[in-house]
Design an enzyme around this catalytic site. Structure first.
Site, PDB file in Angstrom:
ATOM      1  N   ARG A 234       0.857  -1.180   0.000  1.00 28.26           N
ATOM      2  CA  ARG A 234       0.000   0.000   0.000  1.00 28.26           C
ATOM      3  C   ARG A 234       0.895   1.232   0.000  1.00 28.26           C
ATOM      4  O   ARG A 234       1.910   1.270   0.710  1.00 28.26           O
ATOM      5  CB  ARG A 234      -0.902   0.024   1.241  1.00 28.26           C
ATOM      6  CG  ARG A 234      -2.059  -0.962   1.211  1.00 28.26           C
ATOM      7  CD  ARG A 234      -3.109  -0.603   0.162  1.00 28.26           C
ATOM      8  NE  ARG A 234      -4.264  -1.473   0.191  1.00 28.26           N
ATOM      9  CZ  ARG A 234      -4.421  -2.572  -0.557  1.00 28.26           C
ATOM     10  NH1 ARG A 234      -3.484  -2.937  -1.403  1.00 28.26           N
ATOM     11  NH2 ARG A 234      -5.526  -3.294  -0.469  1.00 28.26           N
ATOM     12  N   GLU A 263      -4.019   7.466  -4.729  1.00 28.74           N
ATOM     13  CA  GLU A 263      -4.231   6.869  -6.064  1.00 28.74           C
ATOM     14  C   GLU A 263      -5.558   7.336  -6.642  1.00 28.74           C
ATOM     15  O   GLU A 263      -6.513   7.507  -5.888  1.00 28.74           O
ATOM     16  CB  GLU A 263      -4.234   5.344  -5.941  1.00 28.74           C
ATOM     17  CG  GLU A 263      -2.892   4.805  -5.472  1.00 28.74           C
ATOM     18  CD  GLU A 263      -2.901   3.295  -5.266  1.00 28.74           C
ATOM     19  OE1 GLU A 263      -3.917   2.630  -5.579  1.00 28.74           O
ATOM     20  OE2 GLU A 263      -1.880   2.774  -4.777  1.00 28.74           O
ATOM     21  N   HIS A 282      -1.266   0.124  -9.648  1.00 32.49           N
ATOM     22  CA  HIS A 282      -1.901  -0.796  -8.686  1.00 32.49           C
ATOM     23  C   HIS A 282      -2.484  -2.027  -9.404  1.00 32.49           C
ATOM     24  O   HIS A 282      -3.688  -2.255  -9.377  1.00 32.49           O
ATOM     25  CB  HIS A 282      -2.987  -0.068  -7.873  1.00 32.49           C
ATOM     26  CG  HIS A 282      -3.270  -0.756  -6.557  1.00 32.49           C
ATOM     27  ND1 HIS A 282      -3.557  -0.093  -5.400  1.00 32.49           N
ATOM     28  CD2 HIS A 282      -3.314  -2.070  -6.227  1.00 32.49           C
ATOM     29  CE1 HIS A 282      -3.763  -0.954  -4.419  1.00 32.49           C
ATOM     30  NE2 HIS A 282      -3.619  -2.169  -4.899  1.00 32.49           N
TER      31      HIS A 282
HETATM   32  C1  DGY Z   1      -5.528  -6.258  -2.702  1.00 31.27           C
HETATM   33  O1  DGY Z   1      -6.074  -7.329  -2.961  1.00 31.27           O
HETATM   34  O2  DGY Z   1      -5.442  -5.821  -1.557  1.00 31.27           O
HETATM   35  C2  DGY Z   1      -4.941  -5.499  -3.842  1.00 31.27           C
HETATM   36  O3  DGY Z   1      -4.374  -4.325  -3.497  1.00 31.27           O
HETATM   37  C3  DGY Z   1      -5.926  -5.365  -4.977  1.00 31.27           C
HETATM   38  O4  DGY Z   1      -5.804  -6.559  -5.631  1.00 31.27           O
END
Ligand code: DGY
Length: 316
Positions: A234, A263, A282
């Site tokens: 993240r 984002e 992402h």
């Molecule tokens: C998640 O699954 O947490 C990702 O960031 C999106 O696939």
């Protein structure tokens, strides 16, 4: 049930088989807040994405809500305390995206280390001159030291790939996990030691109050001037302004980033002024097969909770 985005057909079919489904019928656009608040007023189940902020206001707007299913492994956009206070069950989609996300971490690592995007851009600009001994030289990955911060499922899959690259493996978690040493041969390090020893640092830790902002100027200063920093977890784990300054100063040497503080980022983002970054929007879990599996699992999880069936994916 309320679904905050149109999902692939197999997932929609599962939902339609099990009750009345209202869906924010768009593929690319997140549901506006007002529409979400209206949409969940009378439902028992909500299937949402990482782009939806599910906070106390949303929970309060859904007096009958019993289940929230997120199509993601991460759930930092959801106020778990607000769910718990109402006894609402939260599920996520772990496992099905592990290998796909680990693949992307490696794609970014190799691309950043070997200047793949810079090389592509050089050719595109018509700036490729005659071969010379130090043209576009990068950093080796094979046989070097790989450090993973947050060695859960995805982090361990990243480490496993490192064995094929003949790497010495290090990991940092809140606590050492002896199984990681036994199964993968990875050694535990404090965060500072891992940063100082690794040639490649890959971040796969979840975003929590504890991990928010854990990579800043102090941490980047510990890294080798030849090291590569990769984040597929993240964005807010990293203080982005500090990373930009660190990359400008050449420590770390380069970065591969799939996630960002806010984002989506635009073309005017300071990271894009740097030659030593490779950025992706992402897409860690974004293979066709994995996204269909995630959507299907999210639908199965929601139905399981609403119909009182067991599911292994309840977030504790
Ligand atoms: C998640 O699954 O947490 C990702 O960031 C999106 O696939």
């Amino acid at each position: 049930m309320f679904i905050t985005r149109r999902l692939p057909d197999p997932a929609m079919a599962i939902l339609h088989e099990h009750g009345t489904v209202t869906v924010w019928d768009q593929i690319e656009t997140p549901i506006p807040r007002e529409a979400l608040l209206r949409g969940i007023a009378d439902v028992e189940g909500l299937l949402c994405l990482i782009t939806d902020r599910i906070d106390a206001e949303v929970i309060a707007a859904a007096p009958r809500l019993r289940a929230v299913s997120i199509m993601a492994v991460g759930y930092d956009n959801i106020d778990r305390a607000a769910l718990a206070a109402r006894g609402i069950t939260l599920t996520n989609t772990p496992d099905v995206l592990t290998e796909t996300t680990a693949d992307l971490a490696w794609a970014l690592l190799l691309a950043a280390a070997r200047r793949v995007v810079e090389g592509h851009t050089l050719i595109e600009r018509g700036a490729w001159g005659p071969w010379h001994p130090m043209q576009m030289v990068g950093q080796d990955i094979y046989g070097r030291v790989l450090g993973v911060v947050g060695a859960g499922r995805i982090g361990q899959a990243v480490l496993r790939r490192g064995r094929g690259f003949g790497m010495r493996l290090l990991y940092h978690n809140r606590r050492p996990n002896p199984a990681i040493a036994t199964e993968l041969g990875a050694e535990y390090r404090s965060l500072n030691d891992l940063l100082a020893e690794s040639d490649a640092v890959v971040v796969t830790a979840p975003l929590t109050a504890e991990t928010r902002g854990m990579f800043g100027a102090t941490q980047f200063a510990l890294m080798k001037p030849t090291s590569i920093f990769v984040n597929v977890a993240r964005g807010p784990l990293v203080r982005e302004a500090d990373l930009v300054a660190a990359l400008r100063a050449g420590r770390p040497w380069a970065a591969g980033l799939d996630v960002f503080e806010h984002e989506p980022i635009g073309p005017d983002h300071p990271l894009l002024t740097l030659p030593n970054v490779v950025l992706t929007p992402h897409i860690g879990s974004a293979s066709v097969a994995t996204r269909v599996r995630m959507a299907t699992l999210a639908a199965e999880n929601l139905v399981a909770v609403l119909y009182g069936r067991p599911t292994p994916n309840v977030v504790a």
